[in-house]
Design a protein around this motif. Sequence first.
Motif, PDB file in Angstrom:
ATOM      1  N   GLU A 217      28.917   0.353   4.387  1.00 40.32           N
ATOM      2  CA  GLU A 217      28.367  -0.262   5.819  1.00 40.32           C
ATOM      3  C   GLU A 217      28.084   0.671   6.703  1.00 40.32           C
ATOM      4  O   GLU A 217      28.813   1.311   7.348  1.00 40.32           O
ATOM      5  CB  GLU A 217      29.606  -1.219   6.128  1.00 40.32           C
ATOM      6  CG  GLU A 217      29.655  -1.626   7.504  1.00 40.32           C
ATOM      7  CD  GLU A 217      28.367  -2.762   7.619  1.00 40.32           C
ATOM      8  OE1 GLU A 217      27.680  -2.568   8.606  1.00 40.32           O
ATOM      9  OE2 GLU A 217      28.446  -3.634   6.929  1.00 40.32           O
ATOM     10  N   LYS A 224      31.706  -1.302   2.070  1.00 44.44           N
ATOM     11  CA  LYS A 224      31.805  -2.601   2.086  1.00 44.44           C
ATOM     12  C   LYS A 224      32.569  -3.383   1.351  1.00 44.44           C
ATOM     13  O   LYS A 224      32.693  -2.980  -0.026  1.00 44.44           O
ATOM     14  CB  LYS A 224      30.251  -3.211   1.910  1.00 44.44           C
ATOM     15  CG  LYS A 224      29.193  -2.955   2.824  1.00 44.44           C
ATOM     16  CD  LYS A 224      27.930  -3.294   2.533  1.00 44.44           C
ATOM     17  CE  LYS A 224      26.784  -3.068   3.324  1.00 44.44           C
ATOM     18  NZ  LYS A 224      25.310  -3.786   3.058  1.00 44.44           N
ATOM     19  N   GLN A 228      31.487  -9.252   0.803  1.00 38.04           N
ATOM     20  CA  GLN A 228      30.294  -8.974   1.952  1.00 38.04           C
ATOM     21  C   GLN A 228      28.997  -8.945   1.133  1.00 38.04           C
ATOM     22  O   GLN A 228      27.869  -9.465   1.410  1.00 38.04           O
ATOM     23  CB  GLN A 228      30.509  -8.005   2.776  1.00 38.04           C
ATOM     24  CG  GLN A 228      29.619  -7.782   3.727  1.00 38.04           C
ATOM     25  CD  GLN A 228      29.655  -6.563   4.680  1.00 38.04           C
ATOM     26  OE1 GLN A 228      31.081  -6.208   4.823  1.00 38.04           O
ATOM     27  NE2 GLN A 228      28.734  -5.873   5.121  1.00 38.04           N
ATOM     28  N   GLU A 232      25.650 -11.071   1.445  1.00 36.52           N
ATOM     29  CA  GLU A 232      24.382 -10.612   1.854  1.00 36.52           C
ATOM     30  C   GLU A 232      23.105 -10.831   0.765  1.00 36.52           C
ATOM     31  O   GLU A 232      22.117 -11.075   1.291  1.00 36.52           O
ATOM     32  CB  GLU A 232      24.333  -8.942   2.119  1.00 36.52           C
ATOM     33  CG  GLU A 232      25.249  -8.533   3.230  1.00 36.52           C
ATOM     34  CD  GLU A 232      25.359  -6.855   3.317  1.00 36.52           C
ATOM     35  OE1 GLU A 232      26.119  -6.536   4.337  1.00 36.52           O
ATOM     36  OE2 GLU A 232      25.075  -6.294   2.434  1.00 36.52           O
ATOM     37  N   HIS A 257      33.995 -11.772   6.138  1.00 38.74           N
ATOM     38  CA  HIS A 257      32.819 -11.067   5.169  1.00 38.74           C
ATOM     39  C   HIS A 257      31.762 -11.743   5.379  1.00 38.74           C
ATOM     40  O   HIS A 257      30.513 -11.195   5.390  1.00 38.74           O
ATOM     41  CB  HIS A 257      33.142 -11.096   3.734  1.00 38.74           C
ATOM     42  CG  HIS A 257      34.584 -10.449   3.402  1.00 38.74           C
ATOM     43  ND1 HIS A 257      35.446 -10.687   2.414  1.00 38.74           N
ATOM     44  CD2 HIS A 257      35.174  -9.344   3.813  1.00 38.74           C
ATOM     45  CE1 HIS A 257      36.440  -9.973   2.450  1.00 38.74           C
ATOM     46  NE2 HIS A 257      36.293  -8.939   3.269  1.00 38.74           N
ATOM     47  N   MET A 260      30.255 -10.208   8.728  1.00 39.99           N
ATOM     48  CA  MET A 260      29.721  -8.832   8.352  1.00 39.99           C
ATOM     49  C   MET A 260      28.491  -8.802   7.773  1.00 39.99           C
ATOM     50  O   MET A 260      27.317  -8.248   8.067  1.00 39.99           O
ATOM     51  CB  MET A 260      30.714  -8.199   7.555  1.00 39.99           C
ATOM     52  CG  MET A 260      31.874  -7.824   8.260  1.00 39.99           C
ATOM     53  SD  MET A 260      31.945  -6.445   9.766  1.00 39.99           S
ATOM     54  CE  MET A 260      31.386  -5.111   8.697  1.00 39.99           C
ATOM     55  N   SER A 264      24.492  -8.391   9.822  1.00 43.51           N
ATOM     56  CA  SER A 264      23.856  -7.231   9.284  1.00 43.51           C
ATOM     57  C   SER A 264      22.460  -7.190   9.767  1.00 43.51           C
ATOM     58  O   SER A 264      21.963  -6.069   9.970  1.00 43.51           O
ATOM     59  CB  SER A 264      24.272  -6.896   7.898  1.00 43.51           C
ATOM     60  OG  SER A 264      23.709  -7.858   7.292  1.00 43.51           O
TER      61      SER A 264
END
Length: 485
Positions: A217, A224, A228, A232, A257, A260, A264
């Motif tokens: 991360e 990470k 997460q 993503e 998560h 996050m 991002s």
Amino acid sequence: MGTLNFDRYHAAMGDASYKDVTRLHDKKLSDAQATFYVTQRKLAFAPCLGHERLIRLLIDSQIDRPRLRFLEQDRGGLQLFSKAIEDMQFVGTIRAVRPATIVFAQQPFADITGAFGLTQAQEIKFQHAFDLPMTTASLALQFRMAAGEQRWLSDFSLRRNGDIERAVDIATYAFIGGFNDTSNMEAAHRLDIPAVGTEAHYWQQAYIEFMDDPEIEPRTSKPKHFEQVAFERWLDANPNGTTLLLDTIDVYMGAVHAVMAATSTEARRRAFKGFRVDSGDLAELGAWCYRFFEANGLRGLRPNLTGDLDVEKVRAIVKEFPEAAGFGIGTKLSSEVRSVAGVIFKQCMIEALPTLKASNSLDKTTLPGRLQLFRGIDVRGNYVADVTGLDDEQIEIPGAVRVERLLVPFWENGQHALIPSIEKQKATVAEQRRRFADINTYPRSLSERLRTLVEDLTAKMRADNSGWQEVVKLPESVPSELVSK
């Protein structure tokens, strides 16, 4: 090609009705004009749906030779009934309430008139036509009332329905009853309604390798969490907007998560439109996640809640967590329902004479005569009360400026009334629902004339002046009702 869509007792009674030994005074019983009315016992209220299914069942009545031979070889020798249905084109008449009309338990919503021999054998067609649609639509209507007008309701029942055809039917009648869409792609395709669904728990599980071989991360320079990473990837694959499922591991950390992942990049933030919670205390967890996301700058997300929801749970969640935007309903819509409609088909006329079943159970006593369902409407167009009466009555309902007769011609000489589109039926259900002040306490009654007919005919049918006491031996213990006869 038609099937033997009747019980053996229909075949046995039908066959017997063609025999001379069962004649009425002046004709064979098979030729006597009989009327059977159709109602349901178990649902407090339900949109009347299934008319198109009834049409298909009536039209598809041609029986093939192997099935006719099977009847002929029955131990009871059902040759007469087999011959009667060999080229069966049902020529009776059917009345019904219009599709999507909301009706209540024990109210007649259809009837059929024709020659006894064939008409009595149509019973199962009516039950198969109306039972599932009315059960499903009644549940959908109750879910809509619990959720309120604006919240989304999605049919998630596909996996619980046993086969795709039943699943499409469930999606159809749930949509008419008040649902917005379905997860069932075949149903969405056939019905031209929205399909909904994003990802399952095993999407996150598929990224387990990142637990031992993690990505870093960049905001913290630390590894990470694999969830997460999964979020993503999902946001990247669905840049136009999607929902994240938070309870694969733990809802609270799932929300962490999701934050996050969504924060991002700007693209991922735009893609994150909603979240779903599928386990635990849905109201409490949903509310916590909603506040948590807002605190982290993720505003306007749609909270979607699923997980063995029934009507009572939806009502409680709405009260506790009014920000809930939608619900996915599966098991309690199809495979674990408390009551099915319990459609029944009962004789009410034979050769212009009223008849009934005077049961020992009050709730199984049936209604006699050519029936009609009357609905009173006030000056604002709202419903006042319903009265079940006889077709030749002129009914007045206090507070009503007009009274509608709900049973109208539906099938005659092989021709049937038009069936509205599912969108129109859906709109009809919604429009009617607003016209009931309180559907749960809506007044319903029998007309005084029908009530008197029930009482008088029951008494007359139970009277027996044959002198049977001179022939029949009674045991020492005799019910008082029998002694008085």
